[in-house]
Design a protein around this motif. Sequence first.
Motif, mmCIF file in Angstrom:
data_model
loop_
_atom_site.group_PDB
_atom_site.id
_atom_site.type_symbol
_atom_site.label_atom_id
_atom_site.label_comp_id
_atom_site.label_asym_id
_atom_site.label_seq_id
_atom_site.Cartn_x
_atom_site.Cartn_y
_atom_site.Cartn_z
ATOM 1 N N HIS A 16 14.677 0.909 -1.386
ATOM 2 C CA HIS A 16 13.249 1.400 -0.926
ATOM 3 C C HIS A 16 12.754 0.628 0.407
ATOM 4 O O HIS A 16 12.363 1.257 1.116
ATOM 5 C CB HIS A 16 12.292 1.551 -1.800
ATOM 6 C CG HIS A 16 12.890 1.968 -3.192
ATOM 7 N ND1 HIS A 16 14.011 2.822 -3.316
ATOM 8 C CD2 HIS A 16 12.481 2.328 -4.464
ATOM 9 C CE1 HIS A 16 14.337 3.385 -4.250
ATOM 10 N NE2 HIS A 16 13.301 2.954 -5.202
ATOM 11 N N ASP B 225 0.845 -1.333 0.019
ATOM 12 C CA ASP B 225 0.160 -0.025 0.104
ATOM 13 C C ASP B 225 0.913 1.313 0.011
ATOM 14 O O ASP B 225 0.566 2.411 -0.828
ATOM 15 C CB ASP B 225 -0.864 0.000 1.354
ATOM 16 C CG ASP B 225 -1.918 -0.991 1.146
ATOM 17 O OD1 ASP B 225 -1.687 -2.232 0.920
ATOM 18 O OD2 ASP B 225 -3.299 -0.611 1.414
ATOM 19 N N LEU B 226 1.806 1.397 0.847
ATOM 20 C CA LEU B 226 2.396 2.417 0.958
ATOM 21 C C LEU B 226 3.430 2.881 -0.357
ATOM 22 O O LEU B 226 3.265 4.244 -0.902
ATOM 23 C CB LEU B 226 3.957 2.237 1.936
ATOM 24 C CG LEU B 226 4.706 3.385 2.287
ATOM 25 C CD1 LEU B 226 4.207 4.448 2.844
ATOM 26 C CD2 LEU B 226 6.146 2.765 3.139
ATOM 27 N N PHE B 227 3.849 2.031 -0.908
ATOM 28 C CA PHE B 227 4.561 2.113 -2.117
ATOM 29 C C PHE B 227 3.739 2.495 -3.562
ATOM 30 O O PHE B 227 3.941 3.246 -4.248
ATOM 31 C CB PHE B 227 5.406 1.082 -2.435
ATOM 32 C CG PHE B 227 6.696 0.802 -1.512
ATOM 33 C CD1 PHE B 227 6.889 1.756 -0.569
ATOM 34 C CD2 PHE B 227 7.890 0.079 -2.104
ATOM 35 C CE1 PHE B 227 8.115 1.399 0.355
ATOM 36 C CE2 PHE B 227 9.019 0.125 -1.128
ATOM 37 C CZ PHE B 227 9.212 0.824 0.078
ATOM 38 N N ALA B 228 2.666 1.649 -3.504
ATOM 39 C CA ALA B 228 1.616 1.967 -4.410
ATOM 40 C C ALA B 228 1.182 3.234 -4.444
ATOM 41 O O ALA B 228 0.880 4.133 -5.341
ATOM 42 C CB ALA B 228 0.596 0.894 -4.483
ATOM 43 N N SER B 229 0.886 3.878 -3.322
ATOM 44 C CA SER B 229 0.228 5.089 -3.064
ATOM 45 C C SER B 229 1.086 6.336 -3.389
ATOM 46 O O SER B 229 0.694 7.420 -3.852
ATOM 47 C CB SER B 229 -0.330 5.284 -1.754
ATOM 48 O OG SER B 229 0.840 5.642 -0.801
ATOM 49 N N LEU B 230 2.434 5.943 -3.385
ATOM 50 C CA LEU B 230 3.537 6.969 -3.742
ATOM 51 C C LEU B 230 4.030 6.918 -5.024
ATOM 52 O O LEU B 230 5.134 7.732 -5.220
ATOM 53 C CB LEU B 230 4.617 7.038 -2.601
ATOM 54 C CG LEU B 230 4.141 7.262 -1.024
ATOM 55 C CD1 LEU B 230 5.135 7.213 0.007
ATOM 56 C CD2 LEU B 230 3.522 8.912 -1.300
ATOM 57 N N GLY B 231 3.806 5.767 -5.806
ATOM 58 C CA GLY B 231 4.671 5.484 -6.892
ATOM 59 C C GLY B 231 5.810 5.051 -6.789
ATOM 60 O O GLY B 231 6.676 5.327 -7.478
ATOM 61 N N ILE B 232 6.101 4.442 -5.749
ATOM 62 C CA ILE B 232 7.728 3.986 -5.313
ATOM 63 C C ILE B 232 7.727 2.645 -5.880
ATOM 64 O O ILE B 232 6.968 1.771 -5.698
ATOM 65 C CB ILE B 232 7.907 3.920 -3.768
ATOM 66 C CG1 ILE B 232 7.915 5.465 -3.298
ATOM 67 C CG2 ILE B 232 9.334 3.432 -3.536
ATOM 68 C CD1 ILE B 232 7.987 5.793 -1.848
ATOM 69 N N ASP B 233 8.887 2.117 -6.347
ATOM 70 C CA ASP B 233 9.020 0.786 -6.857
ATOM 71 C C ASP B 233 9.096 -0.109 -5.854
ATOM 72 O O ASP B 233 10.114 -0.196 -5.224
ATOM 73 C CB ASP B 233 10.355 0.787 -7.933
ATOM 74 C CG ASP B 233 10.584 -0.570 -8.598
ATOM 75 O OD1 ASP B 233 9.779 -1.451 -8.381
ATOM 76 O OD2 ASP B 233 11.444 -0.536 -9.358
#
Lengths: 278, 278, 278
Positions: free
Chosen positions: C162, C148-156
């Motif tokens: 990361h 969730d964290l990465f999807a919401s921020l566009g982080i790979d």
Amino acid sequence: MRSKLFVPCSRPEFFAKALAGAADALSFDLEDSVPAEAKAAARERLTEWLRSDAAAASAKRLIVRINAPDSLFFADDLTALAGLRVDLVNVPKVESADAVRAIAARMEEAGIPAGLLINIETASGLAQAGAIAAAHPRVTGLQAGLNDLFASLGIDRRDARHVHAALWSIRLAAGEAARFAYDGAWPDLEDTEGLRAEAALARSLGFVGKSCIHPSQVEIANRLFDRGEDMARARRLLAAAAEAGARGHGAFLFEGAMADAPAIAAARAMLRRAGEAA
Amino acid sequence: MRSKLFVPCSRPEFFAKALAGAADALSFDLEDSVPAEAKAAARERLTEWLRSDAAAASAKRLIVRINAPDSLFFADDLTALAGLRVDLVNVPKVESADAVRAIAARMEEAGIPAGLLINIETASGLAQAGAIAAAHPRVTGLQAGLNDLFASLGIDRRDARHVHAALWSIRLAAGEAARFAYDGAWPDLEDTEGLRAEAALARSLGFVGKSCIHPSQVEIANRLFDRGEDMARARRLLAAAAEAGARGHGAFLFEGAMADAPAIAAARAMLRRAGEAA
Amino acid sequence: MRSKLFVPCSRPEFFAKALAGAADALSFDLEDSVPAEAKAAARERLTEWLRSDAAAASAKRLIVRINAPDSLFFADDLTALAGLRVDLVNVPKVESADAVRAIAARMEEAGIPAGLLINIETASGLAQAGAIAAAHPRVTGLQAGLNDLFASLGIDRRDARHVHAALWSIRLAAGEAARFAYDGAWPDLEDTEGLRAEAALARSLGFVGKSCIHPSQVEIANRLFDRGEDMARARRLLAAAAEAGARGHGAFLFEGAMADAPAIAAARAMLRRAGEAA
């Protein structure tokens, strides 16, 4: 705004070439590239150009980096922008939410409708970056200022681990307030591998684009921050989600990995940001 | 203070050898290396030596690590230092700005003029490191205590990624308050490669030096934290900046990369710290 | 709780198999894997099963992931758990200490004695993770929600740098409040190397176990988070410390490295957590 080209206001001979180039945005600099004795003349060149038909007609985003709030030039820089076409005012050396609110109030008074792009480039600014991003609705993004940050602390600018740590903090701080994060400049013009690596890192952290200090850097930034493939993938994911939903499943296998509500939300958000109904 | 040699106060037979060695500073330990029942005797050995002509004449910085504020020994450790030559008091297990202020008040009462070197070695201390650094003018630096920090959290001390994350946070926290950051000890005496790698990492993060637990580690620290080359580069950069300034440019190409106001400021600050007019 | 197997409550046919499997804990999901229109039925299936003799007799820890506090389903999810055997309530999308206190108050009213396992899976939640962990005595741990964290921020999600940065922050935040940290799920079922690498990273950061979304992931988690060797080492260290203490030394050489009070404290704490007198 995959790329944003730096244009020193003390060099008006570069303005037309920058406008004709491939950068998505131009960032006119009144700060570090302009010596103190040349500030007034540089400001004059800039405002003259911003009043031109060329500026009015440009599809690029126009950004002005003014001098820091605690400098002698800040008030004059800001006042000079009233009534001109400026999309974003880029403010260096911001260290607190209070400073942001003071700048926004100043812009209100001066009748400048532009958004704020805030540079995070000191240790104190980095510690306060979340509060800075959330300080005022005018703040549209945070921009990494690693050259200043690292030089002031004696941190090696070439070490990708350090770059990662700084960019991570800035991305998360921007994310807390749902602002975008923008990458700063790579200072070594000859080292295109270094530029490419840093841009790829920023991209993988969800930054939207990179500052460029020379036209030769623009094409690399445009390619690395292009979102075309991601958007195609988002459309495929939403199609798969619709199928899974029809079978009563909230979680589903998509291209080899489990996907569920957060992945769907992220895909929708990406397409929406790009103006697609989703 | 490129190197700082650890000297257990329970082993007074090491004092003379440590003084004759190559370390820039000596750190006399009353804390973890001294068992509870030996604290009083160790304190006695230390104060006796600090009164000696050898101590008075030494060009090294003299540091004393006292026991933690919440320990039974803290008050006696501090009182014992009144009237003696001590440059820095090193305090372990500090977790808040309030604790720093209480320690400083205690030193004021006892008439101890030394600076404070604060160990960051718990999760809470790390979370508060910025506030701790800024808590009182006596604080001259933060020191990384990774052995304690990692042992208490079950984090693998050998993993350089974890070391990087902790050192990064400590460097930034110190930087917020314009204090120096100092690296802790590498625990494995036989692994000089590990020591070297950790020292190089700390150096590239802007730490000023490294704690050593054995004389064999001192030379490595002295070499890795030497600033001679950086200072020569700073002098060249200032010369190039002066030339560029004469031509009316605030930004200029220096040894392959763009340099501007922040680089100039950093070069000046480095030379000034070392006592050169710049 | 080396492994914790995800069980969608909309798939009751999986319950018995999950119970018979090797996972140390089962995490029954009412959130992302259950579409809105199926929430009530899924909740019904879950409570029915939690009343069964099989649930009562199980040696596994039983966990229920409810819907987020700001969702339509939160209140009903919580009320449904009153009087049932649930060891931990897992709450997604928590972003503040206040939210934790509100949830705990709700559980108090409903007479649910379970502990809280709080998901950190937004940028705001990560910024507040230390305060969240310390917000209430019911909080037993923080769980990483990187998908969730990465999807919401566009982080790979695939970039281990990361992942490291996020896990580091969560581990430190949990450590501030002396809570455990728990790793989230690896989404790619086919990539067991990726799973193994992420579990090893979390383990080396002091996380206690990993969430699994498929039974095939459980054995890997059980092996990687096993503490048998660490405990044997802790026993050897305490024996060496006792010997050194008898010779009057607080610091001593242990298996090639210097060990002192913090290492002894960490060894004792580990054995104590596992129920050994130490």
